[in-house]
Design a protein around this motif. Structure first.
Motif, PDB file in Angstrom:
ATOM      1  N   PHE A 355      32.729 120.874 -32.502  1.00 24.29           N
ATOM      2  CA  PHE A 355      32.026 119.818 -33.242  1.00 24.29           C
ATOM      3  C   PHE A 355      31.685 118.642 -32.318  1.00 24.29           C
ATOM      4  N   ALA A 356      32.667 118.217 -31.515  1.00 28.98           N
ATOM      5  CA  ALA A 356      32.438 117.092 -30.583  1.00 28.98           C
ATOM      6  C   ALA A 356      31.306 117.423 -29.609  1.00 28.98           C
ATOM      7  N   ASN A 357      31.310 118.649 -29.083  1.00 29.79           N
ATOM      8  CA  ASN A 357      30.256 119.067 -28.139  1.00 29.79           C
ATOM      9  C   ASN A 357      28.881 119.063 -28.804  1.00 29.79           C
ATOM     10  N   LYS A 358      28.824 119.552 -30.043  1.00 24.19           N
ATOM     11  CA  LYS A 358      27.541 119.625 -30.749  1.00 24.19           C
ATOM     12  C   LYS A 358      27.025 118.232 -31.113  1.00 24.19           C
ATOM     13  N   LEU A 359      27.943 117.326 -31.447  1.00 25.68           N
ATOM     14  CA  LEU A 359      27.537 115.958 -31.776  1.00 25.68           C
ATOM     15  C   LEU A 359      26.961 115.256 -30.538  1.00 25.68           C
ATOM     16  N   GLU A 360      27.563 115.485 -29.376  1.00 26.29           N
ATOM     17  CA  GLU A 360      27.014 114.921 -28.133  1.00 26.29           C
ATOM     18  C   GLU A 360      25.634 115.497 -27.842  1.00 26.29           C
ATOM     19  N   LYS A 361      25.501 116.814 -28.000  1.00 25.38           N
ATOM     20  CA  LYS A 361      24.206 117.461 -27.757  1.00 25.38           C
ATOM     21  C   LYS A 361      23.149 116.921 -28.724  1.00 25.38           C
ATOM     22  N   ALA A 362      23.530 116.748 -29.988  1.00 26.87           N
ATOM     23  CA  ALA A 362      22.598 116.216 -30.992  1.00 26.87           C
ATOM     24  C   ALA A 362      22.130 114.813 -30.620  1.00 26.87           C
ATOM     25  N   SER A 363      23.031 114.006 -30.078  1.00 23.52           N
ATOM     26  CA  SER A 363      22.687 112.631 -29.680  1.00 23.52           C
ATOM     27  C   SER A 363      21.657 112.640 -28.553  1.00 23.52           C
ATOM     28  N   ILE A 364      21.927 113.451 -27.532  1.00 20.83           N
ATOM     29  CA  ILE A 364      21.018 113.518 -26.378  1.00 20.83           C
ATOM     30  C   ILE A 364      19.687 114.156 -26.778  1.00 20.83           C
ATOM     31  N   ASP A 365      19.753 115.223 -27.579  1.00 23.96           N
ATOM     32  CA  ASP A 365      18.522 115.887 -28.043  1.00 23.96           C
ATOM     33  C   ASP A 365      17.640 114.920 -28.823  1.00 23.96           C
ATOM     34  N   THR A 366      18.254 114.079 -29.650  1.00 22.91           N
ATOM     35  CA  THR A 366      17.499 113.114 -30.456  1.00 22.91           C
ATOM     36  C   THR A 366      16.713 112.157 -29.561  1.00 22.91           C
ATOM     37  N   ILE A 367      17.386 111.653 -28.518  1.00 19.32           N
ATOM     38  CA  ILE A 367      16.717 110.745 -27.571  1.00 19.32           C
ATOM     39  C   ILE A 367      15.604 111.490 -26.822  1.00 19.32           C
ATOM     40  N   GLU A 368      15.913 112.706 -26.361  1.00 15.63           N
ATOM     41  CA  GLU A 368      14.925 113.470 -25.585  1.00 15.63           C
ATOM     42  C   GLU A 368      13.755 113.936 -26.453  1.00 15.63           C
ATOM     43  N   ASN A 369      13.953 113.929 -27.787  1.00 14.59           N
ATOM     44  CA  ASN A 369      12.854 114.218 -28.715  1.00 14.59           C
ATOM     45  C   ASN A 369      12.036 112.969 -29.039  1.00 14.59           C
ATOM     46  N   GLY A 370      12.393 111.854 -28.391  1.00 14.84           N
ATOM     47  CA  GLY A 370      11.569 110.646 -28.509  1.00 14.84           C
ATOM     48  C   GLY A 370      12.054 109.623 -29.512  1.00 14.84           C
ATOM     49  N   ILE A 371      13.200 109.862 -30.176  1.00 10.53           N
ATOM     50  CA  ILE A 371      13.724 108.899 -31.156  1.00 10.53           C
ATOM     51  C   ILE A 371      14.874 108.136 -30.502  1.00 10.53           C
ATOM     52  N   MET A 372      14.729 106.829 -30.379  1.00 11.24           N
ATOM     53  CA  MET A 372      15.741 106.056 -29.630  1.00 11.24           C
ATOM     54  C   MET A 372      15.727 104.592 -30.045  1.00 11.24           C
ATOM     55  N   THR A 373      16.768 103.876 -29.609  1.00 10.71           N
ATOM     56  CA  THR A 373      16.845 102.435 -29.884  1.00 10.71           C
ATOM     57  C   THR A 373      15.993 101.678 -28.869  1.00 10.71           C
ATOM     58  N   GLY A 374      15.752 100.398 -29.164  1.00 12.25           N
ATOM     59  CA  GLY A 374      14.808  99.598 -28.394  1.00 12.25           C
ATOM     60  C   GLY A 374      15.101  99.505 -26.913  1.00 12.25           C
ATOM     61  N   ASP A 375      16.387  99.421 -26.557  1.00  9.76           N
ATOM     62  CA  ASP A 375      16.739  99.291 -25.128  1.00  9.76           C
ATOM     63  C   ASP A 375      16.277 100.510 -24.337  1.00  9.76           C
ATOM     64  N   LEU A 376      16.409 101.702 -24.940  1.00  7.92           N
ATOM     65  CA  LEU A 376      16.009 102.932 -24.245  1.00  7.92           C
ATOM     66  C   LEU A 376      14.494 103.123 -24.291  1.00  7.92           C
ATOM     67  N   ALA A 377      13.883 102.770 -25.416  1.00  7.26           N
ATOM     68  CA  ALA A 377      12.427 102.923 -25.547  1.00  7.26           C
ATOM     69  C   ALA A 377      11.701 102.103 -24.485  1.00  7.26           C
ATOM     70  N   SER A 378      12.257 100.929 -24.143  1.00  5.47           N
ATOM     71  CA  SER A 378      11.614 100.069 -23.142  1.00  5.47           C
ATOM     72  C   SER A 378      11.690 100.661 -21.734  1.00  5.47           C
ATOM     73  N   MET A 379      12.604 101.622 -21.531  1.00  4.86           N
ATOM     74  CA  MET A 379      12.767 102.248 -20.208  1.00  4.86           C
ATOM     75  C   MET A 379      12.209 103.660 -20.156  1.00  4.86           C
ATOM     76  N   SER A 380      11.997 104.269 -21.313  1.00  4.48           N
ATOM     77  CA  SER A 380      11.653 105.695 -21.359  1.00  4.48           C
ATOM     78  C   SER A 380      10.221 105.948 -20.902  1.00  4.48           C
ATOM     79  N   ASN A 381      10.042 107.054 -20.171  1.00  2.00           N
ATOM     80  CA  ASN A 381       8.683 107.455 -19.797  1.00  2.00           C
ATOM     81  C   ASN A 381       8.202 108.639 -20.634  1.00  2.00           C
ATOM     82  N   LEU A 382       8.916 108.921 -21.745  1.00  3.86           N
ATOM     83  CA  LEU A 382       8.463 109.978 -22.649  1.00  3.86           C
ATOM     84  C   LEU A 382       7.204 109.495 -23.382  1.00  3.86           C
ATOM     85  N   PRO A 383       6.196 110.347 -23.512  1.00  4.71           N
ATOM     86  CA  PRO A 383       4.950 109.903 -24.154  1.00  4.71           C
ATOM     87  C   PRO A 383       5.117 109.618 -25.643  1.00  4.71           C
ATOM     88  N   ASN A 384       6.142 110.221 -26.257  1.00  6.56           N
ATOM     89  CA  ASN A 384       6.309 110.084 -27.709  1.00  6.56           C
ATOM     90  C   ASN A 384       7.475 109.181 -28.091  1.00  6.56           C
TER      91      ASN A 384
END
Length: 405
Positions: A355-384
Motif C-alpha cells: 500500500f505504501a509503495n502504491k501510494l508513493e507511485k500514485a503521488s508521483i504519477d499524479t504530478i507526472e500526469n500534469g496535476i500539481m501544486t503551484g510551487d511545482l507548476a512554476s518549475m515544471s516543463n510539462l506542457p499540460n
C-alpha cells in the motif's frame, strides 16, 4: 473504494502531530488517503506548540520514548519557537526545537533524499540521480551554551577532570564587548553516526562521502574524521569493497565543489549544522524543499519519518483568512508512506508495504500526469501542467491510487 477490506496493523505507529499549514495537511492526508484504506493503529502525540507549552514540552520527550518502544514514528512539521512566537502564542518560555529533542533522545542520523519527478529539471542540470544528505543529529550548535560578554572580560575554557584536576584554556580577552559560544559532541554519538552512515550506504549500495573542516578545527572536526576512518577500516572496508562502493573523506569546501560538478547518486555525510544547511541547498537545487524525504535512523534500529521543511506559515495565515492555498503535501505524504512501509517490513505485513509503495507511485504519477501544486507548476516543463489547490491535489492522488489498487 467499494469492497475494499482495510489493511490491519499489528503494531502501533507513533504519530506526532504538528503546527500550522502542515497540521491541516496532516489531517487531510489521513482523511483522504489513509483511513479509507488502512485501519490506522497509532499512538498519538500532539506536538503542536500550544500543547508543548501546556505540558512544559514533556509531550515531546514522551513521543521520543514511545518511538523507542514501538520502533517507528511519523512526525508532522513543528514550530521552533523564537521571540516572535513566544509573544504570538503567549508561551511560558522559548521551547527548544522538538526535532533537536527527539534526535538527542534517539541519537540518530537524519537521511534526507530528494524525490525526483519527470518535468522538473534540477537547477544543476548534471544532477540526474538523487543526493542523500546524512546529517549527524546530536550536539554542536544545537546543544550550544552561549553568552554575551562585556568589554574587559576574559573568557576561558575550564575542564574539571574526574580526579578534580583542572585544565584551563584561554579563549579570548575582550577589549570590546562580544559574544561567546560553547559547543560539544560525544565519541559515542559520532560512532553511532558513522555506523548509521556506513550501514545506510551498504543498504543503498551507494558511495559515501564525509566532509568536515579538520584543517581549521584540528581537534573537534578531526575527531569526527578519525572516528569515521577507524570504524571504516575495522568494520566496513571489506564489505564496501565486496559491494563495489567507495568511502572517502574530504574537506567540506572541496565536497561542495565536487557535489556541484557531480551527477548525484551518493550519500554525503555532514556534521549537524552542515547537514542542516546542505540538505536545504540540495532540496532547493533539485526543485523544492517540499520534495525531500527525511528519516531519522538510530543505531538501535528506531526510525522517525518527517517532512524536511517547515510549517508553511504564510499559507496557514492565508488559510485562516479563508483564502485558497496550493501547498505541496508530498514530503508530508512520503513521511507517512515511509513510516507505514517500515512498520510493514518490521511486522512482516506485506499488504501495508505494498500500500505504501502504491501510494508513493500514485503521488508521483499524479504530478507526472500534469496535476500539481503551484510551487511545482512554476518549475515544471510539462506542457499540460495544471495548478490545483491543496485538497484538490490529494483528491487527484486518491483517484490515481484507486486505479493502482
Amino acid at each position: 473504494m467499494e469492497n475494499w477490506t482495510k489493511i490491519t496493523m499489528k503494531t502501533p505507529l507513533v504519530e506526532m502531530d504538528g503546527d500550522e499549514m502542515t497540521r491541516i495537511i496532516w489531517k487531510m492526508i489521513k482523511d483522504i488517503l489513509l483511513t479509507p484504506y488502512v485501519d490506522l493503529n497509532t499512538e498519538y502525540y500532539d506536538l503542536g506548540l500550544e500543547h508543548r507549552d501546556a505540558t512544559n514540552d514533556q509531550v515531546t520527550i514522551d513521543s521520543a520514548l514511545a518511538t523507542k518502544k514501538y520502533g517507528v514514528a511519523v512526525k508532522c512539521a513543528t514550530i521552533t519557537a523564537n521571540a516572535e512566537r513566544v509573544t504570538e502564542y503567549n508561551l511560558k518560555e522559548m521551547w527548544k526545537s522538538p526535532n533537536g529533542t527527539i534526535r538527542a533522545i534517539l541519537d540518530g542520523t537524519v537521511f534526507r533524499t530528494p524525490i525526483l519527478v519527470k518535468g522538473i529539471t534540477p537547477f544543476i542540470p548534471s544532477w540526474t540521480k538523487p543526493i542523500t544528505i546524512a546529517r549527524h543529529a546530536y550536539g554542536d550548535v544545537y546543544k550550544n551554551v552561549e553568552a554575551t560578554v562585556p568589554a574587559g572580560a576574559k573568557a576561558e575554557l575550564l575542564i574539571t577532570k574526574e580526579d578534580g584536576s583542572e585544565e584551563k584554556i584561554l579563549i579570548h580577552e575582550y577589549k570590546g564587548a562580544g559574544v561567546l559560544q560553547g559547543l560539544h559532541n560525544l565519541d559515542d554519538s559520532i560512532e553511532s553516526f558513522a555506523h548509521a552512515c556506513f550501514q545506510y550506504a551498504l543498504d543503498l549500495k551507494q558511495d559515501l562521502w564525509f566532509a568536515t573542516k579538520d584543517t581549521i578545527s584540528k581537534k573537534y572536526d578531526h575527531r569526527f574524521k578519525d572516528i569515521f576512518q577507524e570504524i571504516y577500516d575495522r568494520d566496513y572496508k571489506e564489505k564496501f569493497e565486496t559491494a563495489g562502493i567507495e568511502y572517502f573523506y574530504t574537506l567540506i569546501d572541496d565536497a561542495v565543489a565536487r557535489v556541484v560538478r557531480s551527477e548525484g547518486g551518493y550519500i554525503w555525510a555532514c556534521k549537524n549544522y552542515d547537514g542542516d544547511v546542505m540538505s536545504d541547498m540540495v532540496a532547493t537545487a533539485f526543485g523544492s524543499l517540499a520534495m525531500m524525504t527525511s528519516v531519522l535512523v538510530s543505531p538501535e534500529g528506531f526510525y522517525e519519518y518527517e517532512a524536511a521543511h517547515g510549517t508553511v506559515q504564510r499559507h496557514y495565515y492565508k488559510h485562516l483568512k479563508g483564502g485558497s492555498t496550493s501547498t505541496n503535501s508530498i514530503a508530508t505524504l512520503f513521511a507517512w508512506t515511509g513510516a507505514l512501509r517500515k512498520r510493514g517490513e518490521l511486522d512482516d505485513n506485506q499488504s501495508l508495504v505494498d500500500f505504501a509503495n502504491k501510494l508513493e507511485k500514485a503521488s508521483i504519477d499524479t504530478i507526472e500526469n500534469g496535476i500539481m501544486t503551484g510551487d511545482l507548476a512554476s518549475m515544471s516543463n510539462l506542457p499540460n501542467a495544471k495548478t490545483v489547490g491543496t485538497e484538490e491535489f490529494l483528491l487527484a492522488v486518491r483517484d490515481t491510487l484507486e486505479t493502482l489498487l
